[in-house]
Scaffold this active site. Sequence first.
Site, PDB file in Angstrom:
ATOM      1  N   TYR A  80      14.645  26.571 -16.582  1.00 43.75           N
ATOM      2  CA  TYR A  80      15.148  27.933 -16.389  1.00 43.75           C
ATOM      3  C   TYR A  80      14.128  28.912 -16.939  1.00 43.75           C
ATOM      4  O   TYR A  80      13.639  28.750 -18.072  1.00 43.75           O
ATOM      5  CB  TYR A  80      16.485  28.144 -17.117  1.00 43.75           C
ATOM      6  CG  TYR A  80      16.887  29.604 -17.182  1.00 43.75           C
ATOM      7  CD1 TYR A  80      17.598  30.189 -16.146  1.00 43.75           C
ATOM      8  CD2 TYR A  80      16.527  30.400 -18.268  1.00 43.75           C
ATOM      9  CE1 TYR A  80      17.948  31.535 -16.181  1.00 43.75           C
ATOM     10  CE2 TYR A  80      16.866  31.739 -18.316  1.00 43.75           C
ATOM     11  CZ  TYR A  80      17.574  32.308 -17.275  1.00 43.75           C
ATOM     12  OH  TYR A  80      17.907  33.635 -17.318  1.00 43.75           O
TER      13      TYR A  80
ATOM     14  N   GLU B  73      15.081  36.073 -12.459  1.00 40.76           N
ATOM     15  CA  GLU B  73      15.358  34.703 -12.907  1.00 40.76           C
ATOM     16  C   GLU B  73      14.910  33.676 -11.875  1.00 40.76           C
ATOM     17  O   GLU B  73      14.937  33.938 -10.667  1.00 40.76           O
ATOM     18  CB  GLU B  73      16.860  34.499 -13.139  1.00 40.76           C
ATOM     19  CG  GLU B  73      17.449  35.286 -14.286  1.00 40.76           C
ATOM     20  CD  GLU B  73      18.918  34.973 -14.482  1.00 40.76           C
ATOM     21  OE1 GLU B  73      19.422  35.182 -15.598  1.00 40.76           O
ATOM     22  OE2 GLU B  73      19.575  34.520 -13.522  1.00 40.76           O
TER      23      GLU B  73
END
Length: 382
Positions: A101, A189
Amino acid sequence: MKLHEYQAKQVFADAGIPTPPSTLAKTADGVVEAADEIGYPVAIKAQVQVGGRGKAGGIELVDDAEEAREAAESILGMDLKGLHVDSVLVEGAVDFVNELYLGITMDRGEGKPVAMVSTKGGVDIEQVAEEDPDAIVREHVDPAFGMFPYQARRAVFEAGVDREVATDVASVLRTLYQLWADNDATEAEINPLMVTADDEVIAADAVMNIDEDALFRQPDLVEMEDTSAGGDELEAKADEYGFDYVRLSGNVGIIGNGAGLVMTTLDLVDHYGGEPANFLDVGGGAKAERIANALDMVFSDENVDSVVFNIFGGITRGDEVAKGINSALEQFDEIPKPVVVRLAGTNWEEGMEILNEDLVTIEKTLEDAVQRSVEYAQEVDA
């Protein structure tokens, strides 16, 4: 302004971040044609601006043309968490060995941008933050200088990313930060950033949300704005009414006047075991019509099981709010969802007297109002 996944991926790819081959399609025939060209297996992904698409049936992995057509017919046209799916991204599947992530946002407490890295990619980062906060490494950035290479390397190594791909991941992180800064983003993201057996890193998902107050500086991004029915109709309605509105994933609808008051209400809903369905600030000086419009919005959200009003009268008058609530609810033969009201401040006593207790539940304190609304929502779920 939220970009769709396919739009964010194009922005990322243009900046040099590796992404899988993909094609946007709006019909089953288009899906099969795109999948045949890309080569199986492929992922077929609903293009709606909401999280948890996979769990809701909005993402399917297919191995041949027959499965591709079946998945397309299943996903296209479906209602996904209240949003209509009118397009899908057909994307080459990635054979991965690890999921990471990467994220950039603003840490308002520190007053600085913050880069986040975790080896627990592929799941909701909010869940990781709650269950294992130490699994997310945070690196604050001075916006005057941008992200230095050593900061990206430090964040990546502290997160425990394998050395074989650490340099590439650090490079992607720096690029992601630069995209965040250059595009006036509020969030950027990649979840997950997939690592292959050949030590390649590929952005299998992409999120980029743009600060609407800075859109005048981003004409190219403005052209990407989704104004079709496939977007969030409630947020479009909020723009029409002039409300500050954010749709959330819970079932307790929240209406208040003033951002701080609404945020406090959200926190209390969570504190008492409920889940907020939205942030809705009607603003100061809200008249009866504006209150009625707010109720119309919240009632339109099929996820909402109860509604709590938290109004503190300064410019806003309690009697005007009460008239708006009565006016809105009297239009229904049966109230669609239980409504709890707490009034305070200017003319709150007059408002309490005006409220029709056959239509709403009245509580004198905010805590009592929130607890009652959470109880109503839980009774529906039971």
